[in-house]
Scaffold this motif. Structure first.
Motif, PDB file in Angstrom:
ATOM      1  N   THR A  18      -8.115 -49.361 -10.055  1.00 48.62           N
ATOM      2  CA  THR A  18      -9.445 -49.692 -10.551  1.00 48.62           C
ATOM      3  C   THR A  18      -9.379 -49.851 -12.062  1.00 48.62           C
ATOM      4  O   THR A  18      -8.840 -48.977 -12.757  1.00 48.62           O
ATOM      5  CB  THR A  18     -10.455 -48.575 -10.204  1.00 48.62           C
ATOM      6  OG1 THR A  18     -10.458 -48.364  -8.789  1.00 48.62           O
ATOM      7  CG2 THR A  18     -11.855 -48.950 -10.655  1.00 48.62           C
ATOM      8  N   ASP A  39     -13.120 -49.822  -7.005  1.00 47.94           N
ATOM      9  CA  ASP A  39     -13.740 -48.702  -6.304  1.00 47.94           C
ATOM     10  C   ASP A  39     -14.048 -47.546  -7.262  1.00 47.94           C
ATOM     11  O   ASP A  39     -13.149 -46.964  -7.857  1.00 47.94           O
ATOM     12  CB  ASP A  39     -12.802 -48.232  -5.181  1.00 47.94           C
ATOM     13  CG  ASP A  39     -13.336 -47.025  -4.426  1.00 47.94           C
ATOM     14  OD1 ASP A  39     -14.546 -46.736  -4.529  1.00 47.94           O
ATOM     15  OD2 ASP A  39     -12.534 -46.363  -3.744  1.00 47.94           O
ATOM     16  N   SER A  97      -9.911 -42.815  -3.201  1.00 48.05           N
ATOM     17  CA  SER A  97     -10.586 -44.046  -2.779  1.00 48.05           C
ATOM     18  C   SER A  97     -10.997 -43.911  -1.319  1.00 48.05           C
ATOM     19  O   SER A  97     -10.143 -43.899  -0.429  1.00 48.05           O
ATOM     20  CB  SER A  97      -9.653 -45.249  -2.948  1.00 48.05           C
ATOM     21  OG  SER A  97     -10.220 -46.386  -2.335  1.00 48.05           O
TER      22      SER A  97
END
Length: 201
Positions: A125, A169, A177
């Motif tokens: 991310t 995420d 996650s």
């Protein structure tokens, strides 16, 4: 189906509980410094695998459980930044990170103790940091919050105001996650909803 979390992270535990899962926590005791020098994504995944394997081998793991090992690092300029450990390091990290973006890599390793099968992957991310002042950095580091977290920041605590936006995420930045974990559960032949605690279901 029961989940065992091979991590001492309160943020990971809180994330799983908010998703309806009440795992047993068994800390792995793995030395996170033993794999220094690996590329960030590989480092996160290998540490997750070591943590998962260490806990899965223990006698006190419930029979037929899924054991989850996770590890996070922040990749900045190709370097893996784990927990700073000291105020001086945390200040230097923030001086390097401010006004820039890094990639939070979280390795996930999930083992089915009934079959011995393992599913593993890394979630990534992108995190954009505010151009914080020296005074803000000093005040944040003085709270102690960034000293024991990967990348010297949290998105779900005091550091949240210093993260301008993320790409990917949100839960991954916190430490696990949920969409990726659901995929790993399915890869091992189980349904995500089997992990929900009875009070959720």
């Amino acid at each position: 189906m029961h989940l065992v979390l091979a991590s001492a992270s309160p943020a990971r535990l809180a994330t799983l509980r908010s998703a309806g899962i009440d795992p047993t926590v068994i800390v792995s005791g793995v030395d996170e410094s033993r794999l220094d020098g690996l590329p960030p994504a590989e480092l996160a995944l290998q540490l997750a695998e070591l943590k998962c394997a260490a806990v899965a081998a223990r006698d006190d793991v419930p029979e037929g459980a899924l054991v989850l090992g996770c590890d996070s690092v922040l990749e900045l300029d190709g370097e893996a930044l784990g927990k700073p450990g000291s105020a001086e390091v945390a200040v230097r990290r923030w001086q390097a990170m401010r006004g820039r973006a890094g990639v939070l890599r979280t390795g996930h390793s999930l083992r089915d103790t009934a079959t011995g099968r393992v599913a593993a992957a890394t979630a990534s991310t992108t995190v954009h940091f505010a151009d914080v002042s020296d005074a803000e950095i000093a005040a944040y580091v003085a709270t102690g919050e960034p000293l024991d977290v990967a990348g010297a920041f949290t998105v779900d605590g005091l550091g949240g105001a210093f993260v301008t936006h993320i790409e990917g995420d949100h839960h991954n930045v916190v430490g696990v996650s949920l969409p990726l974990l659901r995929d790993l559960v399915a890869e091992l032949g189980h349904e995500w909803t089997e992990l929900w605690s009875p009070t959720t279901a």
